[in-house]
Every structure is written in structure tokens, then in C-alpha cells.
Design a protein around this motif. Structure first.
Motif, PDB file in Angstrom:
ATOM      1  N   CYS A  40       0.834  -1.204   0.000  1.00  0.00           N
ATOM      2  CA  CYS A  40       0.000   0.000   0.000  1.00  0.00           C
ATOM      3  C   CYS A  40       0.868   1.253   0.000  1.00  0.00           C
ATOM      4  CB  CYS A  40      -0.937   0.001   1.204  1.00  0.00           C
ATOM      5  SG  CYS A  40      -2.308  -1.153   1.013  1.00  0.00           S
ATOM      6  N   GLU A  41       1.942   1.240   0.791  1.00  0.00           N
ATOM      7  CA  GLU A  41       2.860   2.378   0.807  1.00  0.00           C
ATOM      8  C   GLU A  41       3.543   2.517  -0.558  1.00  0.00           C
ATOM      9  OE1 GLU A  41       6.482   4.245   3.463  1.00  0.00           O
ATOM     10  OE2 GLU A  41       6.006   2.125   3.686  1.00  0.00           O
ATOM     11  N   ARG A  42       3.951   1.417  -1.133  1.00  0.00           N
ATOM     12  CA  ARG A  42       4.599   1.429  -2.449  1.00  0.00           C
ATOM     13  C   ARG A  42       3.622   1.981  -3.497  1.00  0.00           C
ATOM     14  NH1 ARG A  42       9.057  -1.418  -3.532  1.00  0.00           N
ATOM     15  NH2 ARG A  42       8.659  -2.759  -1.756  1.00  0.00           N
ATOM     16  N   LYS A  43       2.359   1.568  -3.421  1.00  0.00           N
ATOM     17  CA  LYS A  43       1.341   2.042  -4.354  1.00  0.00           C
ATOM     18  C   LYS A  43       1.159   3.557  -4.229  1.00  0.00           C
ATOM     19  CE  LYS A  43      -3.096   1.468  -3.467  1.00  0.00           C
ATOM     20  NZ  LYS A  43      -4.436   0.919  -3.273  1.00  0.00           N
ATOM     21  N   ALA A  44       1.145   4.072  -3.004  1.00  0.00           N
ATOM     22  CA  ALA A  44       0.995   5.516  -2.787  1.00  0.00           C
ATOM     23  C   ALA A  44       2.182   6.290  -3.359  1.00  0.00           C
ATOM     24  CB  ALA A  44       0.838   5.804  -1.297  1.00  0.00           C
ATOM     25  N   VAL A  45       3.387   5.756  -3.197  1.00  0.00           N
ATOM     26  CA  VAL A  45       4.576   6.416  -3.732  1.00  0.00           C
ATOM     27  C   VAL A  45       4.560   6.385  -5.257  1.00  0.00           C
ATOM     28  CG1 VAL A  45       7.100   6.319  -3.871  1.00  0.00           C
ATOM     29  CG2 VAL A  45       5.965   6.046  -1.659  1.00  0.00           C
ATOM     30  N   VAL A  46       4.182   5.249  -5.847  1.00  0.00           N
ATOM     31  CA  VAL A  46       4.089   5.145  -7.311  1.00  0.00           C
ATOM     32  C   VAL A  46       3.077   6.163  -7.828  1.00  0.00           C
ATOM     33  CG1 VAL A  46       3.276   3.666  -9.200  1.00  0.00           C
ATOM     34  CG2 VAL A  46       4.871   2.767  -7.501  1.00  0.00           C
ATOM     35  N   ARG A  47       1.938   6.233  -7.189  1.00  0.00           N
ATOM     36  CA  ARG A  47       0.898   7.178  -7.602  1.00  0.00           C
ATOM     37  C   ARG A  47       1.432   8.621  -7.523  1.00  0.00           C
ATOM     38  NH1 ARG A  47      -3.489   5.402  -4.585  1.00  0.00           N
ATOM     39  NH2 ARG A  47      -4.294   4.231  -6.335  1.00  0.00           N
ATOM     40  N   TYR A  48       2.111   8.952  -6.450  1.00  0.00           N
ATOM     41  CA  TYR A  48       2.675  10.301  -6.275  1.00  0.00           C
ATOM     42  C   TYR A  48       3.703  10.604  -7.362  1.00  0.00           C
ATOM     43  CZ  TYR A  48       5.619  13.987  -4.269  1.00  0.00           C
ATOM     44  OH  TYR A  48       6.362  15.122  -4.080  1.00  0.00           O
ATOM     45  N   LEU A  49       4.639   9.693  -7.563  1.00  0.00           N
ATOM     46  CA  LEU A  49       5.691   9.937  -8.552  1.00  0.00           C
ATOM     47  C   LEU A  49       5.139  10.046  -9.970  1.00  0.00           C
ATOM     48  CD1 LEU A  49       8.435   7.514  -7.194  1.00  0.00           C
ATOM     49  CD2 LEU A  49       8.497  10.024  -7.132  1.00  0.00           C
ATOM     50  N   ALA A  50       4.242   9.142 -10.321  1.00  0.00           N
ATOM     51  CA  ALA A  50       3.739   9.093 -11.698  1.00  0.00           C
ATOM     52  C   ALA A  50       2.684  10.167 -11.976  1.00  0.00           C
ATOM     53  CB  ALA A  50       3.173   7.720 -12.012  1.00  0.00           C
ATOM     54  N   LEU A  51       1.770  10.349 -11.060  1.00  0.00           N
ATOM     55  CA  LEU A  51       0.657  11.252 -11.336  1.00  0.00           C
ATOM     56  C   LEU A  51       0.920  12.693 -10.917  1.00  0.00           C
ATOM     57  CD1 LEU A  51      -2.312   8.899 -10.410  1.00  0.00           C
ATOM     58  CD2 LEU A  51      -1.323   9.361 -12.660  1.00  0.00           C
ATOM     59  N   GLU A  52       1.572  12.895  -9.788  1.00  0.00           N
ATOM     60  CA  GLU A  52       1.814  14.261  -9.331  1.00  0.00           C
ATOM     61  C   GLU A  52       3.116  14.839  -9.862  1.00  0.00           C
ATOM     62  OE1 GLU A  52       0.983  15.163  -5.212  1.00  0.00           O
ATOM     63  OE2 GLU A  52      -0.369  13.427  -5.092  1.00  0.00           O
TER      64      GLU A  52
END
Length: 183
Positions: A40-52
């Protein structure tokens, strides 16, 4: 960890550019096995890096991508984010000819295979001549219990219709033969 990354970007002007070897922050997040404690933490970081931060979801070192690596690691939730939210290329092929199915089979994660095949519509296509089948990748993996192995082999042979007698072009062995002496 997400708070640390946000601090580095917001307060220290850290950059998400790639290293000289082609490693990116996004690729590092997907391939790292120690600093992110949960998927879940990895998913949040991926989302932040890719989308934001608009990190390149196709960039990775040596002919691989974050998606291929996430499949290889068996990170279902990360693969879901990369595909559904970030538009990662499901047709990506690694330098050895491996596809997302090859990598997911190596992770021996039937949930990931189901997502790729049943939800995303990924089909087993003919592997390049020098690339073994996804079933070979599963048999060569050492990261599973017998139950996981059996469910992945069952999925690959029934749903993906990969024959057990397909020959590895590099060794001349079938997955069945490998399983007989490799386990």
C-alpha cells in the motif's frame, strides 16, 4: 516514506530525473525491496511519482520498465496503479523478450496473472524465438509454496492455454521436464 519524498521535492527541490544508468525514482520505488514496508505504501509512492510529479512510467534501466519489474516482484496493487491510473504499456517487452505474463509467472502470483489476463485482456502470444514460455519462468522461480505454484501452473495451462510440452529454445527442455528435476 511518502512524507519524506514529498519533503525532498517540496522543500529541497529534489528532481525525478534519471541517473546515468537509466534508473528513475519510479523504477527504484518498484524495484526496491527494503525501504517501502508495504505494498500500500509502495502504491501511494508510485501514484505520487507518476501522477503528481509526471515520472515516466516507461523508463527503466537495461530494457526494463517499472511495469515489468512490478510484475516480476508480484506487486498486484502497484501493477493496477501503473496500468489503470498511469497508462503503463501492457505490451512492454524486456531485453530478454519477456512480457508482463512472463514476469508475473516468475513472481508465481496467480492474483496478478488473473488481473493481467481477465481484467486487462493480456493474451499469451508467441514468445520470441529465444524466450522461454511464461510456464518456464514459473517453473524456474523459487519464490513460491507448492499451493501457489500449482495454482499458477493451472492458470497458465488452462486459462492461458500454454502447453506443458513447449520447448525452451535455450535449453531444449519442457516445463514438465524442468519441474521433474528442478524442484
Amino acid at each position: 516514506m511518502l512524507d519524506v519524498l514529498k519533503y525532498l521535492v517540496d522543500e529541497c527541490a529534489a528532481s525525478v530525473t534519471a541517473s546515468s544508468e537509466g534508473r528513475t525514482c519510479l523504477f527504484g520505488c518498484v524495484s526496491a525491496t527494503c525501504w517501502l514496508t508495504s505494498e500500500c505504501e509502495r502504491k501511494a509512492v508510485v501514484r505520487y511519482l507518476a501522477l503528481e510529479l509526471s515520472a515516466d512510467v516507461e523508463a527503466g534501466p537495461e530494457g526494463t520498465t517499472p511495469l515489468l519489474t512490478a510484475c516480476d516482484m508480484g506487486y498486484v496493487k502497484v501493477v493496477e496503479v501503473l496500468v489503470a491510473e498511469c497508462g503503463a504499456n501492457l505490451s512492454a517487452v524486456g531485453k530478454g523478450g519477456e512480457t508482463v505474463l512472463h514476469c508475473a509467472a516468475r513472481s508465481c502470483n496467480v492474483e496478478l496473472l488473473r488481473y493481467l489476463v481477465c481484467t486487462c485482456g493480456v493474451e499469451q502470444t508467441e514468445s520470441p524465438r529465444s524466450t522461454p514460455s511464461p510456464l518456464h519462468y514459473c517453473v524456474n522461480s523459487r519464490w513460491y509454496s507448492y499451493a501457489e505454484f500449482a495454482s499458477v501452473v493451472g492458470f497458465l495451462t488452462t486459462t492461458c492455454k500454454i502447453p506443458v510440452d513447449v520447448v525452451d529454445p535455450n535449453t531444449g527442455e519442457t516445463p514438465f521436464l524442468k519441474a521433474c528435476y528442478h524442484r
